[in-house]
Design an enzyme around this catalytic site. Structure first.
Site, PDB file in Angstrom:
ATOM      1  N   HIS A 145       0.857  -1.175   0.000  1.00 54.03           N
ATOM      2  CA  HIS A 145       0.000   0.000   0.000  1.00 54.03           C
ATOM      3  C   HIS A 145       0.899   1.232   0.000  1.00 54.03           C
ATOM      4  O   HIS A 145       2.101   1.150   0.263  1.00 54.03           O
ATOM      5  CB  HIS A 145      -0.885   0.017   1.256  1.00 54.03           C
ATOM      6  CG  HIS A 145      -1.999  -0.984   1.233  1.00 54.03           C
ATOM      7  ND1 HIS A 145      -2.935  -1.036   0.227  1.00 54.03           N
ATOM      8  CD2 HIS A 145      -2.342  -1.971   2.109  1.00 54.03           C
ATOM      9  CE1 HIS A 145      -3.803  -1.995   0.487  1.00 54.03           C
ATOM     10  NE2 HIS A 145      -3.464  -2.585   1.601  1.00 54.03           N
ATOM     11  N   CYS A 187      -0.211   2.767  -4.350  1.00 57.89           N
ATOM     12  CA  CYS A 187      -0.957   3.987  -4.646  1.00 57.89           C
ATOM     13  C   CYS A 187      -0.133   5.213  -4.275  1.00 57.89           C
ATOM     14  O   CYS A 187       0.764   5.162  -3.426  1.00 57.89           O
ATOM     15  CB  CYS A 187      -2.279   4.008  -3.880  1.00 57.89           C
ATOM     16  SG  CYS A 187      -3.544   2.953  -4.607  1.00 57.89           S
TER      17      CYS A 187
END
Length: 301
Positions: A145, A187
């Protein structure tokens, strides 16, 4: 739910994004669109090319060292409950594909899974302190992430620049003048890209006894600043699928930046999100390459 098609396969599976926090309704499938064929010593100023075109080429990195180098893969899938971050299903596909691809390119593979922020920092420092004198380069693949400027350990975020710091010229002398390549699937924000319809000065080369400490790095991000990065739960992330495919297809033929342009093309044209939720269908993604390389990178065939 629409089916996911990629590289000739047809599977029903869900896509998700590598944001730190993901709303429950942000689950998608992807579809393929517009298919097409588509050393403790500083490096010498001039380097020996791998091509047979010339015996001496100052614009290519030497890749004729005894070893290609280390490829470090950090694959974070499961996160502490306190982070409230989702499990990154599909990331093991990315890790396996990256391991196979870079092993075929001649790299020594090191894989670490589910690393805390501290463990990630310690691992990067430890690898940077190894003797890379006989290595042509260094590769790091980060799967986690993330958000703008950070990537997630299993417990908290860590600044990407802090992870790269041990490999900079003033810290890692045996990699000075050699390419240090970072490929980052994570991301970089919470925006989505809806897509759109289709409708120099030069300075002579200067020689110096020094080289900038930031030189010879490449950061290949899965997405542009501020945007989600998409990952299919069965087939892996859009970016890693395209990256590994293009490296395997064009190694020894195209220079790395040309290969990365083809990665951009595939991600931009072959993938698109579908969703039953209003406003979250037809989303796109474009990788982002930040290069401080000073020469061309050609992988051996």
């Amino acid at each position: 739910m629409a089916a996911t098609k990629d590289a000739g396969s047809l599977e029903k599976s869900e896509d998700t994004v590598d944001a730190c926090k993901l709303p429950n309704f942000l689950k998608y499938t992807s579809k393929r669109t517009n298919p097409s064929d588509g050393s403790n010593k500083a490096e010498e100023t001039d380097s020996v090319p791998i091509s047979k075109a010339s015996a001496h080429n100052p614009y290519q990195y030497r890749m004729d060292y005894p070893n290609m180098g280390i490829c470090l893969i950090i694959n974070n899938k499961n996160f502490y409950k306190s982070t409230r971050r989702s499990t990154r299903d599909g990331t093991d596909v990315d890790a396996a594909f990256a391991e196979k691809t870079f092993e075929e390119l001649g790299y020594t593979i090191k894989v670490a899974t589910d690393q805390t922020a501290k463990q990630m920092m310690s691992l990067m420092l430890r690898v940077s302190q190894e003797d890379h004198s006989c290595n042509a380069s260094f590769v790091c693949v980060l799967l986690s992430h993330g958000d703008e400027g950070v990537i997630s350990g299993t417990d908290r975020d860590v600044m990407l620049e802090n992870l790269a710091e041990p490999f900079k010229g003033h810290r890692c002398k045996t990699l000075v003048g050699k390419p240090k390549l970072f490929f980052i699937q994570a991301c970089r924000g919470k925006k989505t890209d809806s897509g759109t319809g289709l409708q120099a000065d030069s300075v002579e080369e200067q020689r110096s006894g020094k080289i900038p400490v930031e030189a010879d790095f490449l950061y290949a991000y899965s997405t542009a600043p501020g945007y989600f990065a998409w990952r299919n739960q069965q087939n892996g992330s859009w970016f890693m699928q395209a990256l590994c495919e293009m490296l395997q297809r064009f190694k020894g033929e195209l220079e790395l930046m040309h290969i990365m342009t083809r990665v951009n093309y595939k991600v931009a044209t072959h993938f698109e999100s579908n969703s039953d939720h209003l406003g979250f269908t037809g989303k796109k993604q474009i990788p982002c390459i930040v290069s401080m390389l000073t020469k061309d990178v050609y992988f051996p065939k």
